[in-house]
Design a protein around this motif. Structure first.
Motif: not given
Ligand SMILES: [Zn+2]
Length: 423
Positions: A199-205, A242-244, A307-309
């Motif tokens: 789902t995380h990857e799909y959200a990037h799309m 994007d990551e958050g 960016e993850y933090q």
């Molecule tokens: Zn990611």
């Protein structure tokens, strides 16, 4: 080694009993149960049109692909269009997979080998992510096209290593596709089995399509990488968003699953610090040091990884603003509406970023936060998100208030959550 492994993987899939069921198709997939175990569970694939090749409205799986990203690749460097660039990276485009099933007495298909379990579960997880974005977030199906998902491709980032990458599931913008990489060191649940990861990857799309107009080489990323010199503040911010927000969507989507709301995207796949750092239930606060880096570091040489933090703090601010399931879904819609909006009174990330191509100082965390705020119409929810942004992300309140749809003037920080780093 990997090419051998990939060939072997495909060989096991070649023999098939070729069932031809109508959709929806009843099949067993590996689904996380309420007991935190992956259990072969009967599910219905709603969008599948070819259960043997694992193709349908949401995705088509391809085996045996080879993707190479290399800054010295003459073919890629000579590419004049994104289409040509994409073709240059895709050294081998692969072929349809062939899944292998056993049909039980009830007509349910059971994957007959490991790769079929992995493929079916990958398709199922992508379909659930698609369904979440369509039904909960209200993203129209036309915005969620069939995606190619390369299964166990040989994926090489030549500037980093000659070795193919392992142990990841990726949305890769340059080829506008997903990749499920072979695993090596992840001995817990492979990433493609992990619904939250997909789902995380799909959200990037979805982010790529809305914020970057579906570009293989997004303009803001190219412009800001080149123009930044030592500083890339806007690039740092957009990568953090994007990551958050990908983690946030993974959380909201998980609340519809058998397991229930999962605030730990990497849970069941990875142990240790990198998993716990992404836990949205932990209290995380913007520190002076992190804000300094966000505002002054170069993404490519220093900021990358952080960016993850920042993303985790943003996502946990959103999680903590909700008081009900209805809030959660409203907020997921508001956040995604803020990705792109051509209304002049409340421009989206897309419009704000493209207007700031030549001025990275114009795309700040406060500007992006305001875009989200302006898309929340319910007053109490808006007020809570404002307080969370001011408290956890430490955005000065004066940067969040002012306009008609902005934070109310009464916005305050929450006492006892984060120590203020503002004067
Ligand atoms: Zn990611």
């Amino acid at each position: 080694m990997v090419r051998k492994l990939t060939a072997a993987a495909l060989a096991t899939l070649v023999v098939s009993c070729a069932p031809e069921p109508q959709k929806p198709v009843k099949v067993r997939a590996l689904v996380l149960s309420g007991n935190s175990e992956y259990v072969p569970t009967e599910v219905e694939l709603q969008t599948i049109t070819d259960i043997v090749a694992l193709e349908g409205q949401v995705a088509k799986m391809r085996g045996g692909a080879r993707v190479v990203l290399d800054s010295n690749d003459p073919e890629a460097n000579a590419a004049k269009t994104e289409e040509a660039f994409l073709r240059a990276l895709l050294k081998e485009e692969g072929r349809p997979v062939t899944a292998h099933y056993i049909t039980d007495d009830q007509g349910v298909l059971w994957p007959a080998d490991f790769h079929t379990w992995n493929l079916v579960t990958t398709y199922y997880n992508l379909e659930r992510a698609w369904d979440y974005f369509n039904k909960v977030v209200d993203v129209k199906q036309a915005e969620l096209p069939q995606m190619t998902a390369y299964y166990f491709p040989e994926f090489i980032i030549a500037d980093t290593s000659d070795e193919p990458m392992r142990d990841n599931a990726i949305f890769f913008a340059p080829t506008q596709s997903f990749m499920v990489l072979p695993f090596e060191t992840i001995t817990k649940a492979p990433l493609a089995i992990n619904a939250s990861v997909l789902t995380h990857e799909y959200a990037h799309m979805v982010f790529n399509r809305r914020v970057y107009n579906g570009r293989s080489l997004p303009e803001p990323i190219s412009a800001w990488s080149l123009s930044g010199g030592t500083y890339t503040p806007a690039l740092n911010v957009i990568k953090s968003l994007d990551e958050g927000l990908a983690d946030y969507h993974a959380y909201v989507a998980s609340c519809r699953s058998t397991f229930g709301c999962n605030k730990r995207v990497l849970y069941t796949s990875i142990d240790g610090q990198s998993e716990s750092d992404r836990d949205l239930s932990k209290t995380t606060c913007m520190s002076r040091e992190l804000r300094e880096l966000l505002e002054t570091a170069n993404y490519n040489s220093v900021f990358s990884g952080r960016e993850y933090q920042v993303g985790t703090i943003l996502a946990s601010a959103l999680v903590n603003a909700e008081q009900s399931a209805a809030d959660r879904e409203t907020l997921a819609r508001a956040v995604t509406a803020a990705y792109s909006d051509t209304t002049t009174t409340k421009p989206g990330f897309n419009q704000l970023a493209h207007a700031a191509l030549n001025d990275q100082r114009a795309f700040t965390l406060a500007v992006a936060a305001k875009a989200i705020i302006r898309h929340i119409s319910e007053f109490n929810l808006k007020q809570r998100v404002c307080s969370q942004f001011a408290t956890r992300l430490q955005i000065p309140i004066e940067d969040l208030v002012g306009g008609v749809d902005d934070c109310p003037d009464s916005t305050t920080t929450i006492v006892g959550v984060c120590e203020s780093i503002n004067p």
